[in-house]
Design a protein around this motif. Structure first.
Motif, PDB file in Angstrom:
ATOM      1  N   CYS A 192       0.543  -1.268  -0.092  1.00  9.35           N
ATOM      2  CA  CYS A 192      -0.065  -0.021   0.286  1.00  9.35           C
ATOM      3  C   CYS A 192       0.613   1.102  -0.532  1.00  9.35           C
ATOM      4  N   GLN A 193       1.925   1.319   0.996  1.00 12.69           N
ATOM      5  CA  GLN A 193       2.814   2.369   1.024  1.00 12.69           C
ATOM      6  C   GLN A 193       3.611   2.565  -1.084  1.00 12.69           C
ATOM      7  N   ARG A 194       3.417   1.536  -0.975  1.00 14.67           N
ATOM      8  CA  ARG A 194       4.453   1.595  -2.529  1.00 14.67           C
ATOM      9  C   ARG A 194       3.269   2.659  -3.750  1.00 14.67           C
ATOM     10  N   ALA A 195       2.245   1.416  -3.088  1.00 18.09           N
ATOM     11  CA  ALA A 195       1.277   2.368  -4.554  1.00 18.09           C
ATOM     12  C   ALA A 195       0.760   3.557  -3.854  1.00 18.09           C
ATOM     13  N   ALA A 196       0.819   4.378  -3.243  1.00 18.58           N
ATOM     14  CA  ALA A 196       0.575   5.852  -2.885  1.00 18.58           C
ATOM     15  C   ALA A 196       2.067   6.496  -2.497  1.00 18.58           C
ATOM     16  N   ARG A 197       2.791   5.931  -2.981  1.00 18.39           N
ATOM     17  CA  ARG A 197       4.426   6.919  -3.163  1.00 18.39           C
ATOM     18  C   ARG A 197       4.527   7.041  -5.007  1.00 18.39           C
ATOM     19  N   GLU A 198       3.584   5.878  -5.301  1.00 14.61           N
ATOM     20  CA  GLU A 198       3.739   6.294  -7.322  1.00 14.61           C
ATOM     21  C   GLU A 198       1.836   7.130  -7.576  1.00 14.61           C
ATOM     22  N   GLN A 199       1.199   7.100  -6.394  1.00 12.83           N
ATOM     23  CA  GLN A 199       0.619   7.938  -6.958  1.00 12.83           C
ATOM     24  C   GLN A 199       0.980   9.411  -6.620  1.00 12.83           C
ATOM     25  N   LEU A 200       1.260   9.505  -5.918  1.00 12.67           N
ATOM     26  CA  LEU A 200       1.743  10.502  -5.082  1.00 12.67           C
ATOM     27  C   LEU A 200       3.021  11.210  -6.092  1.00 12.67           C
ATOM     28  N   THR A 201       3.575   9.999  -6.810  1.00 18.04           N
ATOM     29  CA  THR A 201       4.544  10.275  -7.583  1.00 18.04           C
ATOM     30  C   THR A 201       3.964  11.059  -9.285  1.00 18.04           C
ATOM     31  N   ALA A 202       3.002  10.862  -9.870  1.00 18.73           N
ATOM     32  CA  ALA A 202       2.362  11.327 -10.371  1.00 18.73           C
ATOM     33  C   ALA A 202       1.861  12.312 -10.105  1.00 18.73           C
ATOM     34  N   GLN A 203       1.085  12.459  -9.242  1.00 15.58           N
ATOM     35  CA  GLN A 203      -0.012  13.500  -9.097  1.00 15.58           C
ATOM     36  C   GLN A 203       1.583  14.891  -9.296  1.00 15.58           C
ATOM     37  N   THR A 204       2.245  14.524  -7.866  1.00 17.73           N
ATOM     38  CA  THR A 204       3.569  15.650  -8.493  1.00 17.73           C
ATOM     39  C   THR A 204       4.430  16.085  -9.619  1.00 17.73           C
ATOM     40  N   ASP A 205       4.379  14.769 -10.382  1.00 17.44           N
ATOM     41  CA  ASP A 205       4.182  15.226 -11.715  1.00 17.44           C
ATOM     42  C   ASP A 205       3.772  15.236 -12.712  1.00 17.44           C
ATOM     43  N   LEU A 206       2.540  15.564 -12.468  1.00 20.79           N
ATOM     44  CA  LEU A 206       1.237  16.379 -13.229  1.00 20.79           C
ATOM     45  C   LEU A 206       1.295  17.655 -12.774  1.00 20.79           C
ATOM     46  N   LEU A 207       1.537  18.183 -11.800  1.00 18.84           N
ATOM     47  CA  LEU A 207       1.173  19.070 -11.181  1.00 18.84           C
ATOM     48  C   LEU A 207       2.025  20.335 -11.450  1.00 18.84           C
ATOM     49  N   ARG A 208       4.001  19.664 -11.715  1.00 21.83           N
ATOM     50  CA  ARG A 208       4.653  20.125 -12.198  1.00 21.83           C
ATOM     51  C   ARG A 208       4.594  19.980 -13.920  1.00 21.83           C
ATOM     52  N   SER A 209       3.499  19.625 -14.147  1.00 20.67           N
ATOM     53  CA  SER A 209       3.817  19.428 -15.883  1.00 20.67           C
ATOM     54  C   SER A 209       2.298  21.043 -15.715  1.00 20.67           C
ATOM     55  N   ILE A 210       1.460  20.829 -15.129  1.00 19.24           N
ATOM     56  CA  ILE A 210       0.508  22.678 -15.236  1.00 19.24           C
ATOM     57  C   ILE A 210       1.576  23.603 -15.148  1.00 19.24           C
ATOM     58  N   ASP A 211       2.122  23.519 -14.134  1.00 15.26           N
ATOM     59  CA  ASP A 211       2.822  24.279 -13.686  1.00 15.26           C
ATOM     60  C   ASP A 211       3.431  25.284 -14.886  1.00 15.26           C
ATOM     61  N   ARG A 212       4.058  24.529 -15.796  1.00 12.59           N
ATOM     62  CA  ARG A 212       5.073  24.471 -16.562  1.00 12.59           C
ATOM     63  C   ARG A 212       4.354  25.357 -18.120  1.00 12.59           C
ATOM     64  N   GLU A 213       3.427  24.571 -18.018  1.00  7.46           N
ATOM     65  CA  GLU A 213       2.199  25.289 -18.669  1.00  7.46           C
ATOM     66  C   GLU A 213       1.277  26.252 -18.525  1.00  7.46           C
ATOM     67  N   GLN A 214       0.906  26.504 -17.606  1.00  3.32           N
ATOM     68  CA  GLN A 214       0.643  27.632 -16.262  1.00  3.32           C
ATOM     69  C   GLN A 214       1.778  28.836 -17.312  1.00  3.32           C
ATOM     70  N   VAL A 215       3.276  28.477 -16.530  1.00  3.62           N
ATOM     71  CA  VAL A 215       4.055  29.641 -16.854  1.00  3.62           C
ATOM     72  C   VAL A 215       4.377  30.402 -18.485  1.00  3.62           C
ATOM     73  N   ARG A 216       4.126  28.740 -19.406  1.00  2.00           N
ATOM     74  CA  ARG A 216       5.130  28.996 -20.622  1.00  2.00           C
ATOM     75  C   ARG A 216       3.727  30.230 -20.939  1.00  2.00           C
ATOM     76  N   ASN A 217       2.081  29.388 -21.318  1.00  4.79           N
ATOM     77  CA  ASN A 217       1.186  30.464 -21.091  1.00  4.79           C
ATOM     78  C   ASN A 217       1.119  31.577 -20.918  1.00  4.79           C
ATOM     79  N   HIS A 218       1.199  31.986 -19.287  1.00  6.82           N
ATOM     80  CA  HIS A 218       1.242  33.078 -19.185  1.00  6.82           C
ATOM     81  C   HIS A 218       2.624  34.134 -19.446  1.00  6.82           C
ATOM     82  N   GLY A 219       3.866  33.778 -19.690  1.00  9.61           N
ATOM     83  CA  GLY A 219       4.922  33.889 -20.970  1.00  9.61           C
ATOM     84  C   GLY A 219       4.488  34.307 -21.897  1.00  9.61           C
ATOM     85  N   HIS A 220       3.611  34.562 -22.302  1.00  9.56           N
ATOM     86  CA  HIS A 220       3.505  34.415 -24.208  1.00  9.56           C
ATOM     87  C   HIS A 220       2.959  35.292 -24.088  1.00  9.56           C
ATOM     88  N   ASP A 221       1.732  35.533 -22.528  1.00 13.17           N
ATOM     89  CA  ASP A 221       0.846  36.578 -23.353  1.00 13.17           C
ATOM     90  C   ASP A 221       0.761  38.068 -22.899  1.00 13.17           C
TER      91      ASP A 221
END
Length: 117
Positions: free
Chosen positions: A88-117
């Protein structure tokens, strides 16, 4: 409460009733003390606190083997539970890593979109 207070003068004029009530209370107290002393002497032995303490009260080697089998089974169950917890801890760690990666990609996308505006 006022009714009881009104009865005080009446009861103070009846010494025989006071003696009877006092005697009943005294007999009840003595009976309770005697019962407590009797119960104190009839207390069962304390329960064993460890397997070693329990071995003293056993009926023979078969009982020892039964306890050891039970302990082995409990240990096996604990190992299974710990393995499930680790999974269960391994599965939770994997989900946490996937969610963290998703949030990082969202942050990068927002930075790119706001940087072009």
């Amino acid at each position: 409460m006022e009714h009881l207070i009104a009865l005080l003068p009446l009861l103070s004029s009846m010494p025989a009733l006071q003696v009877f009530v006092g005697g009943a209370v005294a007999v009840t107290c003595v009976a309770m003390v005697l019962r407590a002393n009797k119960d104190k002497h009839e207390v069962p032995a304390p329960a064993p606190r460890s397997v070693g303490d329990a071995m003293v009260h056993l009926q023979g080697p078969a009982e020892v083997l039964n306890i050891l089998r039970d302990l082995r089974e409990i240990g096996r169950q604990q190992v299974e539970h710990l393995a499930r917890i680790a999974e269960c801890q391994r599965a939770a760690r994997e989900q946490l890593t996937a969610q963290t990666d998703l949030l990082r990609s969202i942050d990068r996308e927002q930075v790119r979109n706001h940087g072009h505006d």
